[in-house]
Structure formats: C-alpha cells, structure tokens
Write an enzyme that holds these catalytic residues in place. Structure first.
Site, PDB file in Angstrom:
ATOM      1  N   HIS A 249       0.882  -1.116   0.024  1.00  0.00           N
ATOM      2  CA  HIS A 249      -0.052   0.007   0.095  1.00  0.00           C
ATOM      3  C   HIS A 249       0.804   1.187  -0.093  1.00  0.00           C
ATOM      4  O   HIS A 249       1.836   1.191   0.712  1.00  0.00           O
ATOM      5  CB  HIS A 249      -0.854   0.025   1.289  1.00  0.00           C
ATOM      6  CG  HIS A 249      -1.905   0.958   1.229  1.00  0.00           C
ATOM      7  ND1 HIS A 249      -1.842   2.151   1.293  1.00  0.00           N
ATOM      8  CD2 HIS A 249      -3.368   0.630   0.990  1.00  0.00           C
ATOM      9  CE1 HIS A 249      -2.878   2.855   1.160  1.00  0.00           C
ATOM     10  NE2 HIS A 249      -3.982   1.965   0.898  1.00  0.00           N
ATOM     11  N   ARG A 269      -6.497  10.337  -0.336  1.00  0.00           N
ATOM     12  CA  ARG A 269      -6.439  10.843  -1.699  1.00  0.00           C
ATOM     13  C   ARG A 269      -7.508  10.890  -2.201  1.00  0.00           C
ATOM     14  O   ARG A 269      -7.676  11.720  -3.232  1.00  0.00           O
ATOM     15  CB  ARG A 269      -5.335   9.806  -2.335  1.00  0.00           C
ATOM     16  CG  ARG A 269      -3.813  10.254  -1.861  1.00  0.00           C
ATOM     17  CD  ARG A 269      -2.891   9.121  -2.536  1.00  0.00           C
ATOM     18  NE  ARG A 269      -3.080   7.840  -1.836  1.00  0.00           N
ATOM     19  CZ  ARG A 269      -3.069   6.524  -2.267  1.00  0.00           C
ATOM     20  NH1 ARG A 269      -3.089   6.504  -3.530  1.00  0.00           N
ATOM     21  NH2 ARG A 269      -3.227   5.594  -1.732  1.00  0.00           N
TER      22      ARG A 269
END
Ligand code: SF4
Ligand code: SF4
Ligand code: FES
Lengths: 661, 256
Positions: A249, A269
């Site tokens: 990740h 994000r």
C-alpha cells in the site's frame, strides 16, 4: 496419547473476518450446523482495519456506473491477470451484497436523496465505494457479527440454545486440515486460552483466514496475518496461485518507528490529498505509465479541476492503482527526495477545511494526533509503502470457491487467489469478502448436505496423533525435535541450540522485507531462499517456556511454520516470473511482458511432509521437510463478450496478437 | 532517537491469583505501552499473555489498566509518563482474569445476545432503503464503538459489584439499544417491542445514575451518557408517563 476434544459440525469456517462470517451466515441459512473458528475475539478480525469502503456499482452518485465498468476497472487494476470469471461475478453481485447489509442494520453514509453514498478511489472510474467515514471495515464486521447474533437469537427461540446451529469458537487456532483419502474430514486445532487440543469432524471446511503480512517487517497487517489458510491448504494438497503478487500500500505511517506500516487510508487521496516530495513537487505526474496515459490528468490545474467537475477533467495521478503509487514513492525516496523519516508528504489540509477533514477522515485525524503528534488538518502526513495485501492464494473454482484438488475445501477472501490478478483495487477487498464469502458458504453447505450422513469422511487417528505431536513440539527441547527420523533432524544433532521463536520471526521479517520486497532482483531472491531454508531448520528447534495456557511464545512457534511456507512460495514464484506486473516488480525485468499474462504460477508442496493427510499413517511431524515447487499453468482465455467491453487499442497493451486473433 | 530504561510493573498470574512483577525495559521515541509489553515478551517474558490485534486503536483488543486508568495499551504513548515514573499495567478489574493481562470478557458477549436485533421494515426491498444523513448520524456515533469494553469495566454499577452483573447490561449494550431505538428504519415497535422501555425493564437502565465515567474512558470519544443513556432514559420515562404502564413495570422489577 494426548487428550483431544472432539466435536462435529456440517460446515467449519476458519476465520471470522468479513469472508468467514459471510460464509458462516450463508451455511447456517442453508440449514447447516456451522462452526466458525477464529484466532481473536469475535468481532476483532483484521477486517476492522479496512477504512475506505466497499466497491459496488450501485450508481448512486454517478448513474453511468454499472457492473461492466466495475469489471473493466478491476481487470485493468489487476493488469488482466485476474480470473476474469471471478471479476465478473464480483462486479455483478457486489451491489446486492451491500444492500443486504442494510437489511441487517448497517448504516452507511448517505447521499442527499437518502441513498448509500459512494466515494472515489484509486482505479475506479466513478465514485463507487459505499462507506462510513473512514471506518467501513468496522461497520462491515459489526453488521455481520450482529447478523450472526440475530440468527443465534432465532435458534434460541426455537431450540433454547443460542449455539445449536451456529457456534463461534473464538481464540482458537487451526493447525491442520484433516482428510480421509482425498476428501476433507475436519480440522485440528487448539484453544489459545487453555491450550486444549481439539478435532472438529466436518465434511466441508471454508478457509477465510486472510493474508500473510506478518512475514514482512513493515506491514499494515495484524499479528493474525500469518498465512494460516495458505499453509493449511498447501499442506492439505491444494495448490496456491499468484503468490508472487503482494500489494504494498503506498501510504503507511513511517514515523514513529513503532507504528511504521500502519495504514493511512486511500480515502485521504480520494478526498483530495496530494503527494509531494521534499522539494515540494507534486511528483505523481512524472509516474503515469503508458497504459494509463489517457485516463489521468497531465497538469495540476486539470487534476484540481476534477474534484469539483469530474465530467470535464481527468483524474489526478494520486489516484492511480496502488502498485503505481507505491513504486513512485519508493523511487522518490531512493532518489533522495524523501522526508526526514524516509517517506513522502501527503497533504489534505490544503484542500479541505479542518471541519471537513474531521468529518470525512475522523480516524486518520485521531490516529495521527494520538500516535505521531501530527495534526492533519494543518500539516502534511509523512507516508511510505507498507506490505498490505496478498493477491495470491488458494486456487479456487470461480463459481463455487472450491479449492482445486481437495473435495470439501473452500476458500474466500484474501486467502483465495485469482480475483484481483496482479494488483487489487482499493475497495474491491470488502466486496470480494462478501461476494465470495457467500458463495463459499453456499457451496460448502450444498456439498455437506449432499453427502450421506452415515458415510461422511472420518479423519484417521494416526493423522490426529501426528497433528497433536506437531502442535506440542515447541514444548520439547531441541533434542526431541531432532530425534525425528529425518536426515535433517539427525544432522541438526542434539547439540543444535534451542531457538527463540521471536528471534526467528524477526529475522524472517527482515529477510522478506529486504530481499523479496517491493522491488525485487534475481540474486537477492536466491539469497532469500537460502536464508529461508536455514530459518526453517531453526524454527524446527524453537522452544517455548511456560505452559499451554494463553502462551504467546507457543502460538508464535506454531505460526512460524505457516509464515515460512508462505514466504517460500512468494520467493519462488517471484523468482520464476521474469517480468514486472502489478504487485511484482523486478529491477532486472522492469517491463510488463504480454506473454507472461497467459501464465499463472502454481505453488504446490512436494516431499515427505506434503503427503500428510493423504492417507493412514501420514505424519505431520515432517511438515518442515516439505518443499514448495512452482509450475506454470496457462490462464483461461477471457470470454469474448467480456473482451468486447474494452477498446482493441487497450487490449493490445495486455494481450498478445494471437489472443486477439 | 533517544531511548531510556523504564521501570514497569506488570501483573502476572491467573484465576488462582498473582502479583505485580518488576521489569526494567528499554523505551524508544514514539512508543506506546503495548510496544513495551511486546518487548517484554520478546526479551524477558515470552509467555506474558496479552490481547492485541490492530495496534492502531481500531479493534478494541488491548484494554487494560495503566497506572490504574482504563486504557487501550496501543494508544497510550510512553511520552505521557516521566522517565522516572513507574508504569504499572494490570488487567481490567471488572472481568475475571484468564492469565496476566488477559481477562474473560464473555459477559459482554452474553449481554450482546440479550439485545433484540435490528428488525427490518416490512415491504422495503433491499436497495430501497432511504435515510437522511442527519437521521443516521445519531446511531452512527454509537456504531463507532470498537467493543473495547473499557466502559463496561469502568461503570461503578458493576465494577466491584458482581451482584449487579445479571441485571445490568452496561453502558456499551444500553448504548446498543439506544442505537437501534434511533435507527430510522428499525421496525421493532411494529412487532410490539418498545426498545426504550425494554432497556429500563430488561437491561437495567435504571441502575445508571449518569455519572459519565463510561464516557470519560471511551477511546472513541463517544458521548455514551449524554447522547445514548440520557435520551434513552427520557424515552423510557415518556413511555411510562401512563401510570398503569409505570405501575406494571415497577411490579415486574420487584418480582425479579
Ligand atoms: S453514566 Fe451510567 S453507565 Fe455510564 S458509568 Fe455512569 S452509571 Fe455507568
Ligand atoms: S462505547 Fe467506547 S468504551 Fe465502551 S466498548 Fe465501545 S468503544 Fe469501548
Ligand atoms: S490493538 Fe487494537 S485497539 Fe489496541
């Protein structure tokens, strides 16, 4: 010999995360007496850590969404290595699985017209993730847990016993699948609290044990993620597929050291957070790969426009699939443009007001404030890649979730392979758990129901005795361990020192992190395999102090077998695949190669320990001597109507000319 | 990075009894109490029993009492203590000890089962549920609960009062009743179940005298008392305005 308790059920589910609970609910609703076994307390499974959401093309926020678009995004994310049939079923069934949760009491965030709200996420063309703030996994687990309780209440009303049809055995570990001939006969395990050993006779077993992250040093995974189901399947004779693909990740915490690896949700994000290096540059624009060039913004202005007007702007490159972002961050740090603690900056404070951040990302706000003294409403976070998800797993039949080659064995969720190909999209994990958890529970129930109750497979006593010896071995000194009649045991000799399981584990994590991590090289992986062989030998000499009651040292000594087996699969498959794709990046073979798309790598066990369970007298003691072998298997050609969902130009990037005809 | 040696006292023992053991152990920048417990396991006490999972305050496994305060070990920074302060870690007091820092929390699972589940509204198909954000928010606050059971451990109704355990569900499960009561689509009432009244009659809401100790220890900062228990009491009281209903429930309670 050893005292072993014995119970009988129709279906046993190993693991009580999203997939396990969904499978158990289905099996019980189909009338099967079902037991769920989990290593933690009920409701604590790793699924609670999932933050972002459940991907399902309900089209609540953007009506253009549908299963075909979701299918396409999933295949792109996995670089077309996915089992296309799983990706198809997943995209088609995910909305129903989400809506069903509402009827069990789940409370998702809402759209203005009262429907389930959906958020943007990396690799998804439209806002698609059903969510509850940034604690969606908790909502999922709690809803399934409460559904289990509700079924138990129904059973109580009818039978006077909450557990008459659905029982949760919490804080128990399964160490072996028991077989009779080729067929599943039950499981062997121990109660963590008391150390008592038990056997459950059951013709159908669903593996739902999650991932393998604890083989790596920097990981977002909890202690439970020791690859148990992967190893149990291998030891029972079921092959694993795609084990070279591990998702790092892109955004884990990097500081302080004690929390290094803990997840920072992709929602940061999705909700507008941008990545910058130490020069203040928004570097993701430099890392958009050719296959995604048309879909992502080329300038900051265009990217910023997308948050308010997605119809007329392309997506910001921060929302590329995870493998791309993780590699980009890795490169920036390597090039000396990292933050003081070796990450990059992730900043959401410049786009959202403090109030919005606290509302949309409450647990991130809390986590950074409490653990790192960082106020994310006012300053950037420091983040870097962390081992997060195993794409590879048990090779299952897409429709039934049945493990190939072992009748009665099923797998769902992270422990199953194929669905995500070489890289999983965020949000596709929770939906995977629900879709295939249900399918596994359904198939297991049908299989168990179809068997003549009088003719169910029964595990061989010798096999049970061997499993008991294996489980208790760490309490014996290395002398006894070495007295097994294997050449290696003899060579180890009585002088070989006892090992501390914690030390062996730490070294294993270091080896995998350094030598089979996010960027891989042939010679390093060969070195890793040598180190793993020696660690395996040392793990065989691990000795624990104290007694069997809730003894973490003992538990770790047992889990080491699984972590080592799975690590060997990862390293061997990664060495074999001489290309870079998704969660497998080779420095010595940096390009994606279309001919490799047609190949799946299958890991199986060979050697003396591999046959445990294959028949009478099989000996689990020799598991440590089994060896992983890797073979290539051609992937099924993708069905024509599914290929038609893509433009030919795009397909040419992934498929060979012959495949396209 | 700076590190130092800290003095720890950790309760070791089992259901038969036990005592505080002393340990000198290294502490580094940014560490939490759970890190130190893990270091003890890896270096000095391999069989030290402790529950944990996420190490990020999300699973509610690592509850214990640190210097007498109920807390999550993974969210208790070592920097809140001075370097020469002794850090004492003991298991939660309200639940029976299994071993070391691990307690038997099965009481909570028993209580959870006693709360009637969500009742789906009849005639509303899956996918047809419509609820406004403002209406789900109240229940959503309670669904942040990570089931750490620190509130259950702290509430004076049962802390040191085992005799109240059978009749009192505790803040976590009274809050669960409030959550269902406030769920915009829960149809329990259509089936003759008034959740607030049942909280009073069957789950011991009356024992709660709104001291807010549960709220103070909640690591999720849920306003258990203000947002769940007090409104639930008010709702129960409304229902009981009818003197006959009120009388009926009094008689039932005495009869218990
Ligand atoms: S407010 Fe009520 S439930 Fe909470 S601690 Fe006080 S008495 Fe117990
Ligand atoms: S309400 Fe708070 S203190 Fe109580 S169990 Fe839930 S999270 Fe823990
Ligand atoms: S370990 Fe999960 S809350 Fe502390």
């Amino acid at each position: 010999m050893t005292n072993v308790e014995r119970h009988a059920y129709d279906v046993v589910v190993v693991g009580a995360g999203g997939a396990g609970l969904r499978a158990a609910i289905e099996a019980r609703e189909r009338g099967m007496r079902t037991a769920v076994i989990c290593k933690s307390l009920f409701g604590k499974a790793h699924t609670v850590m999932a933050e972002g959401g459940i991907a399902a093309s309900m089209g609540n926020v953007n009506p253009h969404d549908n299963w075909q678009v979701h299918f396409r995004d999933t295949m792109r994310g996995g670089k077309f290595l996915n089992y296309w049939r799983m990706a198809e079923l997943h995209a088609k069934e995910a909305p129903d699985r989400v809506w069903e949760l509402e009827t069990w009491g789940a409370l998702f965030d809402r759209t203005p017209d009262g429907k389930i709200s959906q958020r943007n996420f990396g690799g998804h063309e439209y806002p698609r993730l059903a969510h509850v703030g940034d604690r969606t996994g908790l909502e999922l687990i709690r809803t399934l847990q409460q559904k289990v309780v509700s079924l138990q209440q129904e059973d109580f009303a009818e039978t006077g016993d909450y557990e008459s049809r659905l029982k949760v055995l919490q804080e128990c570990t399964v160490t072996r699948i028991l077989k009779s001939g080729q067929e599943v006969a039950g499981v062997f395990g121990y109660v963590r609290e008391s150390g008592r050993l038990f056997v459950i006779d059951a013709p159908a077993v669903v593996l739902a044990t999650g991932g393998i992250g604890k083989s790596f040093k920097v990981t977002s995974n909890s202690w439970e993620y020791t690859g148990d189901g992967h190893a149990l399947a291998l030891l029972a004779g079921a092959p694993l597929i795609n084990m070279e693909f591990i998702q790092f990740h892109p955004t884990g915490m990097v500081w302080p050291p004690s929390v290094k690896g803990i997840l920072v949700t992709e929602s940061v994000r999705g909700d507008g957070g941008v990545l910058r290096n130490s020069d203040g540059k928004r570097f993701m624009f430099d890392y958009i790969p050719d296959v995604f060039k048309e879909k992502y913004a080329q300038t900051e202005e265009e990217a910023d426009g997308w948050y308010t007007d997605p119809e007329h702007h392309r997506r910001p490159p921060e929302l590329l699939p995870r493998d791309e972002v993780a590699r980009a961050i890795n490169s920036e740090v390597k090039a000396g443009r990292g933050t003081p603690h070796g990450g990059v900056f992730l900043d959401v404070s410049t786009r959202l007001t403090p109030e919005e951040i606290k509302r949309r990302l409450p647990s991130m706000h809390h986590q950074f404030k409490e653990l790192a003294d960082v106020d994310i409403t006012a300053e950037p976070m420091e983040v870097g890649p962390t081992c997060h998800y195993m794409m590879g797993g048990v090779d299952v039949a897409p429709d039934t979730a049945e493990a190939r080659g072992v009748p009665g064995l099923y797998a769902a969720g992270e422990v199953a392979g194929g669905m995500h190909g070489s890289n999983r999209l965020g949000g596709n994990s929770l939906s995977d758990l629900l879709v295939f958890g249900r399918r596994a529970g359904l198939s297991a129930a049908r299989y168990a129901a179809a068997l003549d109750p009088a003719a169910r497979p029964v595990a061989d006593q010798a096999e049970i005795d061997a499993a008991a010896r294996e489980a208790l071995r760490p309490f014996n000194g290395p002398e006894q361990a070495a007295s097994q009649d294997t050449p290696e045991g003899a060579a180890g000799g009585a002088q070989a020192p006892a090992e501390n399981p914690y030390t062996v584990h730490q070294e294993l994590q270091q080896v995998m992190n350094d030598l089979v991590g996010i960027i891989r090289r042939g010679p390093e992986m060969e070195q890793a395999l040598e180190r793993l062989a020696s660690l395996r030998e040392r793990a065989g000499r691990a000795v624990v102090e104290g007694h069997r009651q809730f003894n973490p040292g003992w538990h770790l000594a047992i889990d080491l077998r699984n972590m080592l087996l799975v690590s060997e699969c990862v390293a061997k498959a990664a060495l074999e695949r001489t290309e870079s794709r998704g969660g497998h990046t080779r420095d010595d073979y940096p390009e994606m190669d279309r001919t490799w798309r047609k190949v799946g790598l299958l890991c199986t066990l060979t050697g003396p320990g591999a046959q445990a369970g294959a028949g009478a007298g099989a000996d689990a003691d020799s598991a440590a001597d089994a060896r992983v072998s890797v073979e290539r298997r051609p992937m099924d050609p993708i069905r024509a109507d599914l290929l038609d969902l893509f433009e030919r130009d795009e397909l040419l990037k992934y498929l060979t000319d012959e495949e396209l005809g | 990075m700076t590190s130092y040696e800290a003095h720890f006292k950790v309760w070791r023992g089992d259901a038969e009894g036990g005592d505080l053991r002393d340990y000198q152990v290294e502490v580094n920048d940014g560490e939490v109490v759970l890190d130190i417990v893990h270091r003890l396991q890896a270096t000095q006490a391999p069989d030290l029993a402790v529950r944990w999972n996420c190490k990020a305050g999300k699973c509610g496994s690592c509850s214990a009492e640190v210097n007498g305060r109920p807390r999550l070990m993974c969210m208790t920074r070592m920097s809140v203590f001075t370097r020469d302060e002794t850090v004492t870690v003991t298991p939660m007091r309200t639940f029976p000890v299994v071993r070391d820092l691990v307690t038997d929390v099965s009481l909570n699972y028993t209580k959870a089962r006693e709360v009637p589940s969500f009742v789906p509204p009849e005639g509303v198909a899956p996918g047809e549920y419509r609820m406004a954000q403002v209406d789900v928010e109240r229940s959503q606050e309670f669904r942040k609960c990570i089931e750490c059971f620190l509130c259950q451990n702290t509430c004076h109704v049962v802390r040191d009062h085992d005799e109240n355990k059978p009749a009192f569900s505790g803040p976590r499960f009274l809050m669960r009743i409030a959550e269902l009561d406030m769920h915009p689509l829960d149809a329990a009432a259509d089936h003759g179940l008034t959740r607030a009244t049942s909280a009073q009659d069957d789950h011991g809401l009356g024992y709660c005298n709104i001291t807010k100790c549960c709220t103070e220890v909640c690591p999720e900062q849920i306003k258990i008392t203000d947002n769940a228990l007090i409104p639930l009491k008010e709702r129960a009281a409304d229902r009981k305005y009818d003197p006959l209903v009120w009388l009926g429930s009094r008689i039932r309670r005495r009869g218990q």
